[in-house]
Design a protein around this motif. Sequence first.
Motif, PDB file in Angstrom:
ATOM      1  N   CYS A   1     -21.081  -8.089 -56.935  1.00  0.00           N
ATOM      2  CA  CYS A   1     -22.468  -7.685 -57.120  1.00  0.00           C
ATOM      3  C   CYS A   1     -22.531  -6.313 -57.790  1.00  0.00           C
ATOM      4  O   CYS A   1     -21.878  -5.370 -57.349  1.00  0.00           O
ATOM      5  CB  CYS A   1     -23.165  -7.660 -55.766  1.00  0.00           C
ATOM      6  SG  CYS A   1     -24.864  -7.076 -55.849  1.00  0.00           S
TER       7      CYS A   1
ATOM      8  N   TRP B   1     -25.255  -4.496 -58.251  1.00  0.00           N
ATOM      9  CA  TRP B   1     -26.435  -3.738 -57.822  1.00  0.00           C
ATOM     10  C   TRP B   1     -26.034  -2.301 -57.476  1.00  0.00           C
ATOM     11  O   TRP B   1     -25.029  -2.079 -56.811  1.00  0.00           O
ATOM     12  CB  TRP B   1     -27.027  -4.412 -56.588  1.00  0.00           C
ATOM     13  CG  TRP B   1     -28.344  -3.850 -56.158  1.00  0.00           C
ATOM     14  CD1 TRP B   1     -28.544  -2.859 -55.241  1.00  0.00           C
ATOM     15  CD2 TRP B   1     -29.645  -4.263 -56.590  1.00  0.00           C
ATOM     16  NE1 TRP B   1     -29.889  -2.639 -55.095  1.00  0.00           N
ATOM     17  CE2 TRP B   1     -30.588  -3.481 -55.905  1.00  0.00           C
ATOM     18  CE3 TRP B   1     -30.095  -5.241 -57.504  1.00  0.00           C
ATOM     19  CZ2 TRP B   1     -31.964  -3.630 -56.095  1.00  0.00           C
ATOM     20  CZ3 TRP B   1     -31.465  -5.389 -57.680  1.00  0.00           C
ATOM     21  CH2 TRP B   1     -32.376  -4.586 -56.987  1.00  0.00           C
TER      22      TRP B   1
ATOM     23  N   CYS C   1     -22.776  -2.393 -55.299  1.00  0.00           N
ATOM     24  CA  CYS C   1     -22.742  -3.132 -54.033  1.00  0.00           C
ATOM     25  C   CYS C   1     -21.353  -3.707 -53.797  1.00  0.00           C
ATOM     26  O   CYS C   1     -20.747  -3.480 -52.758  1.00  0.00           O
ATOM     27  CB  CYS C   1     -23.804  -4.223 -54.070  1.00  0.00           C
ATOM     28  SG  CYS C   1     -23.621  -5.486 -52.813  1.00  0.00           S
TER      29      CYS C   1
ATOM     30  N   CYS D   1     -25.158 -10.416 -55.628  1.00  0.00           N
ATOM     31  CA  CYS D   1     -24.938 -11.175 -54.407  1.00  0.00           C
ATOM     32  C   CYS D   1     -26.279 -11.800 -54.000  1.00  0.00           C
ATOM     33  O   CYS D   1     -27.333 -11.375 -54.460  1.00  0.00           O
ATOM     34  CB  CYS D   1     -24.383 -10.276 -53.305  1.00  0.00           C
ATOM     35  SG  CYS D   1     -25.552  -9.044 -52.681  1.00  0.00           S
TER      36      CYS D   1
ATOM     37  N   HIS E   1     -29.070  -9.235 -52.805  1.00  0.00           N
ATOM     38  CA  HIS E   1     -29.756  -8.410 -53.793  1.00  0.00           C
ATOM     39  C   HIS E   1     -30.547  -9.245 -54.794  1.00  0.00           C
ATOM     40  O   HIS E   1     -31.561  -8.794 -55.323  1.00  0.00           O
ATOM     41  CB  HIS E   1     -28.755  -7.483 -54.500  1.00  0.00           C
ATOM     42  CG  HIS E   1     -28.390  -6.307 -53.656  1.00  0.00           C
ATOM     43  ND1 HIS E   1     -27.096  -5.985 -53.353  1.00  0.00           N
ATOM     44  CD2 HIS E   1     -29.191  -5.413 -53.028  1.00  0.00           C
ATOM     45  CE1 HIS E   1     -27.119  -4.911 -52.560  1.00  0.00           C
ATOM     46  NE2 HIS E   1     -28.364  -4.552 -52.346  1.00  0.00           N
TER      47      HIS E   1
HETATM   48 ZN   LIG Z   1     -25.342  -6.892 -53.625  1.00  0.00          ZN
END
Ligand SMILES: [Zn+2]
Length: 111
Positions: free
Chosen positions: A31, A33, A46, A76, A79
């Motif tokens: 991820c 993010w 993340c 993910c 998120h």
């Molecule tokens: Zn994430």
Amino acid sequence: MAWSSSNRDARFNPGWERTRKRILERDHHRCQWIVTDWHTGAKHICGYPANEVDHKVRAKNGEPDDDSPSNLWALCPYHHKQKTARESGEARVEKRRSREEAEWYSRPAFR
Ligand SMILES: [Zn+2]
């Protein structure tokens, strides 16, 4: 594969599966993010296992989304859901966000 759905991410682009796979590989299935550390304010990604590819900037008013790699990132499920909720303008999700994020990161591992 002809299926219709109200899912915002339903793709009409036949090359999407390949694009999706390529982005997941580019981002190492992690991820991307950006998370800001509560204490230090430091930013990091993340890094949870990602199985979604999302448009950073979505097209407006029904125009086709920009599928170029610079506009795509792996997220993910958590998120991705959060971003989608935000895009839907659900401000109340924002209020719960901090608590839920803390819960999420307290999990020992993502299945
Ligand atoms: Zn994430």
